[in-house]
Design an enzyme around this catalytic site. Structure first.
Site, mmCIF file in Angstrom:
data_model
loop_
_atom_site.group_PDB
_atom_site.id
_atom_site.type_symbol
_atom_site.label_atom_id
_atom_site.label_comp_id
_atom_site.label_asym_id
_atom_site.label_seq_id
_atom_site.Cartn_x
_atom_site.Cartn_y
_atom_site.Cartn_z
ATOM 1 N N LYS A 1 -79.767 108.626 -15.359
ATOM 2 C CA LYS A 1 -79.783 107.180 -15.160
ATOM 3 C C LYS A 1 -81.169 106.778 -14.666
ATOM 4 O O LYS A 1 -81.680 107.342 -13.684
ATOM 5 C CB LYS A 1 -78.719 106.823 -14.128
ATOM 6 C CG LYS A 1 -78.088 105.478 -14.331
ATOM 7 C CD LYS A 1 -76.874 105.428 -13.421
ATOM 8 C CE LYS A 1 -76.234 104.085 -13.435
ATOM 9 N NZ LYS A 1 -75.319 103.936 -12.303
HETATM 10 C C1 E4P Z 1 -73.312 101.299 -12.630
HETATM 11 O O1 E4P Z 1 -73.440 102.341 -13.217
HETATM 12 C C2 E4P Z 1 -73.375 101.118 -11.169
HETATM 13 O O2 E4P Z 1 -73.021 102.331 -10.558
HETATM 14 C C3 E4P Z 1 -72.392 100.109 -10.621
HETATM 15 O O3 E4P Z 1 -71.516 99.616 -11.591
HETATM 16 C C4 E4P Z 1 -72.952 99.144 -9.672
HETATM 17 O O4 E4P Z 1 -71.962 98.248 -9.237
HETATM 18 P P1 E4P Z 1 -72.066 97.355 -7.936
HETATM 19 O O5 E4P Z 1 -72.738 96.073 -8.309
HETATM 20 O O6 E4P Z 1 -70.646 97.132 -7.521
HETATM 21 O O7 E4P Z 1 -72.864 98.136 -6.925
#
Ligand code: E4P
Length: 211
Positions: A83
């Site tokens: 990522k």
């Molecule tokens: C995506 O891969 C992220 O881990 C995640 O969806 C972030 O979400 P949040 O806005 O609830 O932190």
């Protein structure tokens, strides 16, 4: 639409993996920090539980450093997806990792032009954030619809992971917009079987059986 679980919590992954509907896992630095363990150690456990793409996020910085960290993470297991942040360094790292055959997920996407950059860099996945988009006063449904249009009219292989899911409406919107995947927190995944009329219907049938 495929369902991934958005967590680094091993008990949640263990339970959700038994439901037979979770085909991947996404983590991020905040989720890893909550578990109080090293990223590598958490990823090593997750790959044993789910046989599908597991996103592990590198520390934001220069492409050279992110690629270095990515290579270590990618060695853990063939299912590890790197990522990367939606920055120019992240895009450079994405291109380099793609050329090396390492799968990538470009995260923190909030616009079509960002999605386009990631697709052109060969990203395997892109993660537009629905909840945070709504929090900022924009319409997350339109963001997903627009990015689905982008990938389909230009024939990109990049898959869309609708992320930052906070509620069932986000899942409905992502699915109907044509998102390839939604990555969903454990609590919301569990709610996906619920409907007030299902609960009411079950009670009616249970009462009838007793008679
Ligand atoms: C995506 O891969 C992220 O881990 C995640 O969806 C972030 O979400 P949040 O806005 O609830 O932190």
């Amino acid at each position: 639409m495929k369902l991934f679980i958005d967590t680094a919590n091993i008990s949640e992954i263990e339970e959700a993996s038994k439901w037979g509907v979770v085909s991947g896992v996404t983590t991020n630095p905040s989720l890893i920090a909550k578990e109080g363990q090293k990223l590598e150690d958490v990823i090593k456990k997750i790959v044993e539980l789910v046989d599908g793409p597991i996103s592990a996020e590198v520390d934001e910085g220069l492409a050279v450093d992110m690629v270095k960290q990515a290579k270590v993470l990618a060695k853990i297991h063939k299912n590890v997806v790197i990522k990367l942040p939606m920055t120019m360094e992240g895009i450079k790292a994405c291109r380099e990792l793609t050329d090396l055959g390492i799968h990538t997920n470009v995260t923190l996407i909030f616009s079509v032009h960002q999605a386009l950059m990631a697709c052109e860099a060969g990203a395997t996945y892109i993660s537009p954030f629905m909840g945070r988009m709504d929090d900022a006063g924009f319409k997350s449904k339109e963001l997903i619809e627009d990015i689905v249009t982008l990938t389909s009219i230009h024939g990109y292989d990049t898959q869309i992971i609708s992320a930052s899911i906070r509620n069932l409406q986000h899942i409905n919107d992502a699915a109907l917009a044509g998102s390839d995947i939604a990555t969903v927190p454990f609590k919301v995944l569990k709610q996906m079987v619920n409907h007030p009329l299902t609960t009411a219907g079950l009670k009616i049938f249970a009462d009838a059986s007793k008679k």
